[in-house]
Design an enzyme around this catalytic site. Structure first.
Site, PDB file in Angstrom:
ATOM      1  N   SER A  19       0.772  -1.345  -0.076  1.00  0.00           N
ATOM      2  CA  SER A  19      -0.100   0.155  -0.022  1.00  0.00           C
ATOM      3  C   SER A  19       0.918   1.344  -0.031  1.00  0.00           C
ATOM      4  CB  SER A  19      -0.840  -0.185   1.060  1.00  0.00           C
ATOM      5  OG  SER A  19      -0.169   0.110   2.229  1.00  0.00           O
ATOM      6  N   LYS A  41       1.048  -5.157   5.038  1.00  0.00           N
ATOM      7  CA  LYS A  41       1.513  -6.182   6.315  1.00  0.00           C
ATOM      8  C   LYS A  41       1.262  -5.365   7.617  1.00  0.00           C
ATOM      9  CE  LYS A  41       6.479  -6.289   5.239  1.00  0.00           C
ATOM     10  NZ  LYS A  41       7.143  -7.355   5.070  1.00  0.00           N
ATOM     11  N   TYR A  50       5.963   6.760   2.834  1.00  0.00           N
ATOM     12  CA  TYR A  50       5.585   7.627   3.857  1.00  0.00           C
ATOM     13  C   TYR A  50       6.755   8.553   4.258  1.00  0.00           C
ATOM     14  CZ  TYR A  50       3.254   9.653   8.181  1.00  0.00           C
ATOM     15  OH  TYR A  50       2.864  10.392   9.004  1.00  0.00           O
ATOM     16  N   ALA A  52       9.584   9.343   2.454  1.00  0.00           N
ATOM     17  CA  ALA A  52      10.314   9.933   1.478  1.00  0.00           C
ATOM     18  C   ALA A  52      10.289  11.555   1.805  1.00  0.00           C
ATOM     19  CB  ALA A  52       9.719   9.866   0.055  1.00  0.00           C
ATOM     20  N   GLN A  53      11.462  12.028   1.681  1.00  0.00           N
ATOM     21  CA  GLN A  53      11.749  13.502   1.992  1.00  0.00           C
ATOM     22  C   GLN A  53      11.629  14.428   0.764  1.00  0.00           C
ATOM     23  OE1 GLN A  53      15.182  13.480   4.481  1.00  0.00           O
ATOM     24  NE2 GLN A  53      14.094  12.548   5.911  1.00  0.00           N
ATOM     25  N   GLU A 124      18.202  18.374  -7.203  1.00  0.00           N
ATOM     26  CA  GLU A 124      18.785  17.530  -6.354  1.00  0.00           C
ATOM     27  C   GLU A 124      20.082  16.750  -7.187  1.00  0.00           C
ATOM     28  OE1 GLU A 124      16.217  14.380  -4.886  1.00  0.00           O
ATOM     29  OE2 GLU A 124      15.673  15.855  -3.409  1.00  0.00           O
ATOM     30  N   ASP A 225       9.850  -8.851   0.562  1.00  0.00           N
ATOM     31  CA  ASP A 225       9.156  -9.903   0.132  1.00  0.00           C
ATOM     32  C   ASP A 225       8.564 -10.220  -1.061  1.00  0.00           C
ATOM     33  OD1 ASP A 225       9.182  -9.700   2.909  1.00  0.00           O
ATOM     34  OD2 ASP A 225       6.994  -9.408   3.396  1.00  0.00           O
ATOM     35  N   HIS A 246      22.998   5.280   1.940  1.00  0.00           N
ATOM     36  CA  HIS A 246      23.038   6.662   2.188  1.00  0.00           C
ATOM     37  C   HIS A 246      24.326   6.894   3.263  1.00  0.00           C
ATOM     38  CE1 HIS A 246      21.947  10.796   3.542  1.00  0.00           C
ATOM     39  NE2 HIS A 246      20.970  10.752   2.675  1.00  0.00           N
TER      40      HIS A 246
HETATM   41  C1  LIG Z   1      13.958   7.667   4.194  1.00  0.00           C
HETATM   42  C2  LIG Z   1      13.652   7.855   2.674  1.00  0.00           C
HETATM   43  C3  LIG Z   1      13.737   8.699   1.943  1.00  0.00           C
HETATM   44  C4  LIG Z   1      13.520   8.701   0.732  1.00  0.00           C
HETATM   45  N1  LIG Z   1      13.346   9.910  -0.054  1.00  0.00           N
HETATM   46  C5  LIG Z   1      12.904   9.604  -1.301  1.00  0.00           C
HETATM   47  C6  LIG Z   1      12.623  10.859  -2.353  1.00  0.00           C
HETATM   48  O1  LIG Z   1      12.648  11.986  -1.810  1.00  0.00           O
HETATM   49  N2  LIG Z   1      12.170  10.693  -3.520  1.00  0.00           N
HETATM   50  C7  LIG Z   1      12.044   9.632  -4.071  1.00  0.00           C
HETATM   51  O2  LIG Z   1      11.597   9.393  -5.412  1.00  0.00           O
HETATM   52  N3  LIG Z   1      12.197   8.123  -3.418  1.00  0.00           N
HETATM   53  C8  LIG Z   1      12.663   8.451  -1.990  1.00  0.00           C
HETATM   54  N4  LIG Z   1      12.759   7.407  -1.439  1.00  0.00           N
HETATM   55  C9  LIG Z   1      12.746   6.125  -1.966  1.00  0.00           C
HETATM   56  C10 LIG Z   1      11.032   5.740  -2.252  1.00  0.00           C
HETATM   57  O3  LIG Z   1      10.330   6.237  -1.023  1.00  0.00           O
HETATM   58  C11 LIG Z   1      10.839   4.474  -2.164  1.00  0.00           C
HETATM   59  O4  LIG Z   1      11.379   3.875  -3.392  1.00  0.00           O
HETATM   60  C12 LIG Z   1       8.934   4.277  -2.783  1.00  0.00           C
HETATM   61  O5  LIG Z   1       8.187   5.011  -1.654  1.00  0.00           O
HETATM   62  C13 LIG Z   1       8.794   2.820  -2.598  1.00  0.00           C
HETATM   63  O6  LIG Z   1       7.310   2.771  -2.933  1.00  0.00           O
HETATM   64  P1  LIG Z   1       6.683   1.359  -3.116  1.00  0.00           P
HETATM   65  O7  LIG Z   1       5.166   1.633  -3.108  1.00  0.00           O
HETATM   66  O8  LIG Z   1       7.305   0.532  -4.038  1.00  0.00           O
HETATM   67  O9  LIG Z   1       6.919   0.608  -1.803  1.00  0.00           O
HETATM   68  P2  LIG Z   1       6.589   1.069  -0.186  1.00  0.00           P
HETATM   69  O10 LIG Z   1       6.356   2.560   0.041  1.00  0.00           O
HETATM   70  O11 LIG Z   1       7.805   0.688   0.743  1.00  0.00           O
HETATM   71  O12 LIG Z   1       5.406   0.167   0.397  1.00  0.00           O
HETATM   72  C14 LIG Z   1       5.474  -1.180   0.394  1.00  0.00           C
HETATM   73  C15 LIG Z   1       4.315  -1.575   1.003  1.00  0.00           C
HETATM   74  O13 LIG Z   1       4.353  -3.228   0.862  1.00  0.00           O
HETATM   75  C16 LIG Z   1       3.702  -3.673   1.984  1.00  0.00           C
HETATM   76  N5  LIG Z   1       4.272  -5.070   2.140  1.00  0.00           N
HETATM   77  C17 LIG Z   1       5.568  -5.333   2.134  1.00  0.00           C
HETATM   78  N6  LIG Z   1       5.666  -6.864   2.337  1.00  0.00           N
HETATM   79  C18 LIG Z   1       4.392  -7.349   2.035  1.00  0.00           C
HETATM   80  C19 LIG Z   1       3.739  -8.470   2.319  1.00  0.00           C
HETATM   81  N7  LIG Z   1       4.506  -9.599   2.190  1.00  0.00           N
HETATM   82  N8  LIG Z   1       2.311  -8.674   2.591  1.00  0.00           N
HETATM   83  C20 LIG Z   1       1.777  -7.444   2.600  1.00  0.00           C
HETATM   84  N9  LIG Z   1       2.290  -6.377   2.263  1.00  0.00           N
HETATM   85  C21 LIG Z   1       3.391  -6.187   2.234  1.00  0.00           C
HETATM   86  C22 LIG Z   1       4.280  -2.784   3.016  1.00  0.00           C
HETATM   87  O14 LIG Z   1       3.572  -2.871   4.272  1.00  0.00           O
HETATM   88  C23 LIG Z   1       4.033  -1.425   2.383  1.00  0.00           C
HETATM   89  O15 LIG Z   1       2.512  -1.095   2.524  1.00  0.00           O
HETATM   90  C24 LIG Z   1      13.353   7.398   0.049  1.00  0.00           C
HETATM   91  C25 LIG Z   1      13.235   6.416   0.749  1.00  0.00           C
HETATM   92  C26 LIG Z   1      13.477   6.349   2.084  1.00  0.00           C
HETATM   93  C27 LIG Z   1      13.445   5.247   3.167  1.00  0.00           C
END
Ligand SMILES: Cc1cc2nc3c(=O)[nH]c(=O)nc-3n(C[C@H](O)[C@H](O)[C@H](O)COP(=O)(O)OP(=O)(O)OC[C@H]3O[C@@H](n4cnc5c(N)ncnc54)[C@H](O)[C@@H]3O)c2cc1C
Length: 539
Positions: A19, A41, A50, A52-53, A124, A225, A246
């Protein structure tokens, strides 16, 4: 609206696992046309999105151009970006941003003297133009909150928080002649029962695998996962050696993922060894202002050389007023943890930040298995190559959510006959009496990955890591076969699989390139001789 829900068996057109930005964007785009289940999960918000800055990159001003965004991305990826994937992502970026604006994401605006307002764009590392749209310094929070609010109000989206996916159900696993996906087994963490979710389309949007390392900027759930699930199902996985670190995360047991922005070094912060010696100038003439990878590598080198657990970042030579006004959040958080950065250096370590590799997909997010998609950080689309450019990752989530949506909608009218799917069988397993095995292996794995497969690698370190991960995989498999699944066991099993994939990929790359640095092969091969590392479960 659920199609059906009987005996712990659910049915929807589309099952989205995750999500974050990727999963919820896809859910919202599909939901007017199909019934959608979203599995998360933890709470819906808990994912990297959530936290991302910085922001999201896109060409949004006439002074910028697609060609420039493409060129910057390809330069950052050091010879391994797929030009088609880069072009596709960059050209679809403005539309994805407009979609977020229409949803109501409160991006920061600038007001002009003539009364006009437009979006404030930052610049950036790696970007040659201002093209990062953001919501102050908490873009992820604004994005996640907006997506969650819309998802909660859509009648065609059913949300399952506190549910963790165990594995997908495929024709192959059911011993059928076809190999398409039919759903997934999901552990309901509230009832501790594994439920069957049937769906014609399943999307892995589970984020990255950075929790495989002792120190990470990611939330606890980034355990790879989706990558492990896809691998077990028979999908190819690519470029797992390219894990981005980082350079500066606060070193404190309670601080967990607290990132110290590069701006602290930008404003004159010095990196120091425990004896107070400044060391960055020995590695790069730009000192503390060298690029991220170089700083992270230098810190790692010094920590390993001295056997120390952290280095220090000191900006206390600046006035307290300056520090408090420039870094209010960091100053506050450090104070809470007992460090006054206006008076003393703060302990820092590099930390795993982003997973450039993942489940291999095409431009629709489709994996090797019919009906099974991977989007967001879980996926390998070819966009990032050997190094991700800042702010391209949230963009990838959005653009591929859109293309996966279009691909799924184009097949929605085609009928799928569901085979008989057996319920999860717990008849041969018992409750664990040795939870310590899970906690011990969890710590051991993350420690040796940090020590042996971290920022600086060598043949010897990788061989050590490989023999350890093989032992762990066997032990975890045996444990998994005998005891009821729990959240921790599922995550540990997945961490071990992704650790193994990272090690195998790192061993396969006989050069240093982008985020992969080997003491035994310190140079890059000529660009025309380098290739993506594609691992296939069949071999
Ligand atoms: C501190 C920080 C700062 C960042 N800043 C930036 C930025 O400024 N700009 C940028 O482009 N990127 C940034 N990134 C990277 C970016 O935030 C992530 O690459 C992106 O948010 C990933 O999104 P996603 O939807 O793929 O996964 P996520 O947002 O990580 O969501 C994964 C989801 O999967 C669920 N999940 C995982 N495994 C399972 C399972 N087995 N069963 C059920 N649910 C599961 C989790 O609960 C969660 O809901 C940053 C990352 C971090 C950690």
């Amino acid at each position: 609206m659920t199609d059906s829900h009987t005996n712990n068996c659910h049915q929807h057109d589309v099952l989205i696992i995750g999500s974050g930005a990727a999963g919820l964007s896809l859910a919202l785009k599909l939901a007017d046309h199909a019934s959608v289940a979203v599995i998360s999960k933890n709470t819906l918000e808990e994912g990297s999105t959530y936290y991302a800055q910085g922001g999201i990159s896109a060409v949004l001003k006439p002074t910028d151009s697609f060609d420039s965004h493409i060129e910057d991305t390809i330069t950052a990826g050091v010879g391994l970006c797929d030009p088609e994937a880069v072009k596709f992502t960059v050209e679809n970026a403005p539309e994805s941003i407009q979609w977020l604006i229409d949803l109501g994401v409160p991006f920061t605006t600038d007001s002009h003297q003539d009364g006009r307002r437009d979006y404030h764009l930052t610049r950036e590392g790696g970007h040659s133009h201002r093209r990062v749209i953001h919501a102050a310094d908490a873009t992820g929070k604004a994005l996640s909150t907006t997506l969650v609010t819309h998802a909660r109000h859509h009648n065609n989206i059913e949300l399952f928080e506190n549910h963790i996916a165990v594995d997908v159900i495929t024709g192959k696993k059911l011993k059928l002649s076809d190999d398409r996906v039919y759903g997934a087994y999901i552990l309901n963490r509230n009832t501790e029962k594994v439920e069957t979710f049937r769906a014609r389309f399943v999307i892995l949007a589970t984020g990255g695998a950075n929790k495989v390392y002792l120190y990470t900027t990611n939330p606890d759930g980034s355990t790879g996962d989706g990558i492990a699930i896809a691998w077990r199902a028979g999908c190819d996985v690519a470029n797992m050696e390219f894990m981005q670190f980082h350079p500066t995360c606060l070193y404190h047991p309670e601080a967990k993922s607290f990132l110290i922005t590069e701006a602290v070094r930008g404003e004159g912060g010095k990196l120091l060894l425990p004896n107070g010696e400044r060391f960055m100038n020995r590695f790069d003439q730009r000192g503390e202002l060298a690029p991220r990878d170089i700083v992270a590598r230098a810190i790692d080198y010094e920590m390993k050389r001295l056997g120390t657990e952290c280095v220090y970042l000191d900006i206390s030579h600046k006035s307290a007023a300056f520090i408090k006004s420039h870094f209010p959040t960091i100053h506050q958080r450090c104070l809470e943890l007992g460090y006054d950065m206006t008076k003393q250096a703060i302990p820092v370590v590099p930390a795993a930040h982003y997973t450039c590799g993942g489940v291999k997909t095409d431009l629709n997010g489709l994996t090797d298995i019919d009906g099974l998609y991977a989007i967001g950080e879980t996926a390998f689309t070819g966009l990032h190559g050997a190094n991700r450019m800042a702010s391209n990752s949230l963009l990838e989530c959005l653009v591929f959510a859109d293309s996966a949506c279009k691909h799924i909608l184009s097949q929605l009218d085609i009928k799928t006959t569901f085979p008989e799917i057996p319920n999860w069988d717990e008849s041969q397993v018992t409750d664990s009496d040795e939870e310590v095995v899970v906690t011990h292996n969890w710590h051991e794995l993350r420690q040796f990955m940090w020590d042996y497969v971290g920022i600086v690698r060598s043949n010897k370190r990788l061989a050590r890591a490989q023999s350890r991960v093989s032992l762990l995989l066997n032990e975890i498999d045996e444990y998994y076969g005998n005891f009821k699944v729990t959240n921790d066991l599922i995550e540990l099993r997945n961490l071990a699989v992704v650790a193994d994939l990272i090690i195998k990929s790192a061993i396969a790359r006989k050069e240093s390139r982008g985020l992969h640095y080997s003491l035994d092969y310190p140079k890059a091969s000529p660009d025309e001789q380098t290739e993506n590392t594609i691992l296939s479960p069949e071999n």
